[in-house]
Design an enzyme around this catalytic site. Structure first.
Site, PDB file in Angstrom:
ATOM      1  N   GLU A  43       3.056   8.607   3.090  1.00  0.00           N
ATOM      2  CA  GLU A  43       3.938   8.024   4.201  1.00  0.00           C
ATOM      3  C   GLU A  43       5.484   8.839   3.998  1.00  0.00           C
ATOM      4  O   GLU A  43       5.664   9.409   5.216  1.00  0.00           O
ATOM      5  CB  GLU A  43       4.200   6.781   3.910  1.00  0.00           C
ATOM      6  N   TYR A 126       9.692   0.971   7.962  1.00  0.00           N
ATOM      7  CA  TYR A 126       8.430   1.716   8.393  1.00  0.00           C
ATOM      8  C   TYR A 126       7.255   1.816   7.131  1.00  0.00           C
ATOM      9  O   TYR A 126       6.425   1.156   7.192  1.00  0.00           O
ATOM     10  CB  TYR A 126       8.668   2.930   9.350  1.00  0.00           C
ATOM     11  N   ASP A 144       7.069   2.923  14.316  1.00  0.00           N
ATOM     12  CA  ASP A 144       7.697   4.174  14.111  1.00  0.00           C
ATOM     13  C   ASP A 144       7.658   4.721  15.558  1.00  0.00           C
ATOM     14  O   ASP A 144       7.366   4.075  16.653  1.00  0.00           O
ATOM     15  CB  ASP A 144       7.107   5.115  13.184  1.00  0.00           C
TER      16      ASP A 144
END
Ligand code: SF4
Length: 348
Positions: A43, A126, A144
């Site tokens: 991520e 996020y 996002d």
């Protein structure tokens, strides 16, 4: 958002998306794991880097640092080295610090709760939502830019995505269509946003949600998302001195909190004794997210051993050469400059 929007009216959209994802999920290495460490790294890597561009870096990083223990016990410089090419080096520094937090505060076990994951250095809402939903069945949407774009189009919603309340606003919209399996839903939104509902020229004909998409049915896709505020980039001038002699040159690690913290760089100033050795200057323009850099790099070829030694004695520079410099991370413009410096001490 109208107050009377009910989840039961929109849940079928999320379910359709899941069905599409079952058949069309991208085959990516981190899709075959629920290891929170790997999902977290991926991520962070892919936050500001496209998948095709970052995949090799991700694989190399995981190969060298396969778990949180290995990462936490590594030297920061080595972590930075493995981040080379991905840019935004503060992400690597934060990842390293967060791995030590996991060792010290969580006995080396990755926290499973959204609120705890959020406490890790460099982890925002996020990332915490993505990791907790994919690995621990958490129930937060990973909102996002993809979410802003897809949701504003589906609902033909003109809420300004540059508004400071956009995150909360689009989180509420996401909840309206979000099914039980939030982990897959978050990944499906990522895939839809990057493969189908692209910023420009979305592939609406192939989109599983085109029947439900209001912007599509109104033929107003180009009007969404709405973004009014543009962050203006500021100009910044920098001067560097590439001080070299017989194939060796001088570098130092940046310490301050300004751009390029912890990366290596050339001297920012030289003594009066070295000024006569300036041979040429190269002007480089480089863009960062919010900065336009104009960099002058002076080529200082020091013929005098005495002047070279005196300058080194007065300063805490590291002497290196092209080969050894590969072991360190430099800002892109300086790395490019070094690549042009041949071992025969000439510029190519
Ligand atoms: S129909 Fe087009 S605009 Fe609407 S969600 Fe799908 S790709 Fe995006």
């Amino acid at each position: 958002m109208e107050k009377n929007k009910k989840k039961s009216d929109f849940l079928h959209i999320g379910n359709k998306l899941l069905k599409w994802y079952d058949k069309n999920a991208r085959d990516l290495p981190f899709r075959n794991t629920k290891d929170p460490y790997k999902i977290w790294i991926c991520e962070i890597v892919f936050q500001q880097t496209r998948i095709a561009q970052g995949l090799n870096h991700y694989n190399n990083f995981i190969k060298r640092f396969p778990d949180v223990q290995t990462l936490a016990s590594a030297e920061e410089d080595e972590v930075l080295l493995y981040w080379k090419g991905l840019g935004y080096y503060s992400r690597a520094i934060n990842i390293h610090k967060a791995s030590q937090q996991i060792i010290n505060d969580y006995n080396g076990i990755f926290p499973s709760e959204y609120e705890e994951i959020l406490k890790l250095k460099g982890v925002g809402k996020y990332t915490a939502a993505a990791v907790s939903s994919i690995c621990f069945n958490g129930k937060m949407p990973a909102v996002d830019g993809n979410f802003y774009r897809v949701l504003s189009r589906i609902f033909a919603d003109d809420f300004d995505v540059s508004n400071s309340r956009a995150f909360n606003y689009f989180s509420q919209l996401a909840h309206l269509i979000m099914p039980e399996n939030v982990g897959d839903f978050n990944q499906a939104m990522m895939d839809l946003g990057s493969e189908i509902c692209k910023p420009r020229n979305p592939l609406c004909g192939e989109c599983p949600l085109n029947i439900d998409c209001l912007a599509f049915s109104l033929n107003k896709i180009s009007e969404f998302p709405v973004k009014t505020k543009k962050v203006k980039a500021t100009d910044l001038e920098l001067k560097y001195y590439f001080v070299h002699r017989n194939g060796e040159f001088l570098i130092r690690q940046r310490k301050d909190d300004f751009i390029w913290k912890k990366l290596f760089e050339f001297p920012l100033e030289i003594s009066d004794e070295l000024i006569p050795f300036i041979k040429s200057v190269k002007n480089v323009h480089h863009k960062l997210t919010h900065k336009n850099l104009s960099i002058e790099i002076f080529n200082v070829e020091v013929y005098s051993e005495e002047a070279w030694k005196a300058f080194i004695d007065e300063n805490d520079y590291i002497i290196t050469n092209v080969e050894n410099s590969h072991e360190k991370s430099f800002p892109k413009p300086l790395e490019n400059y070094i690549q042009k410096y041949d071992v025969s001490y000439k510029f190519l």
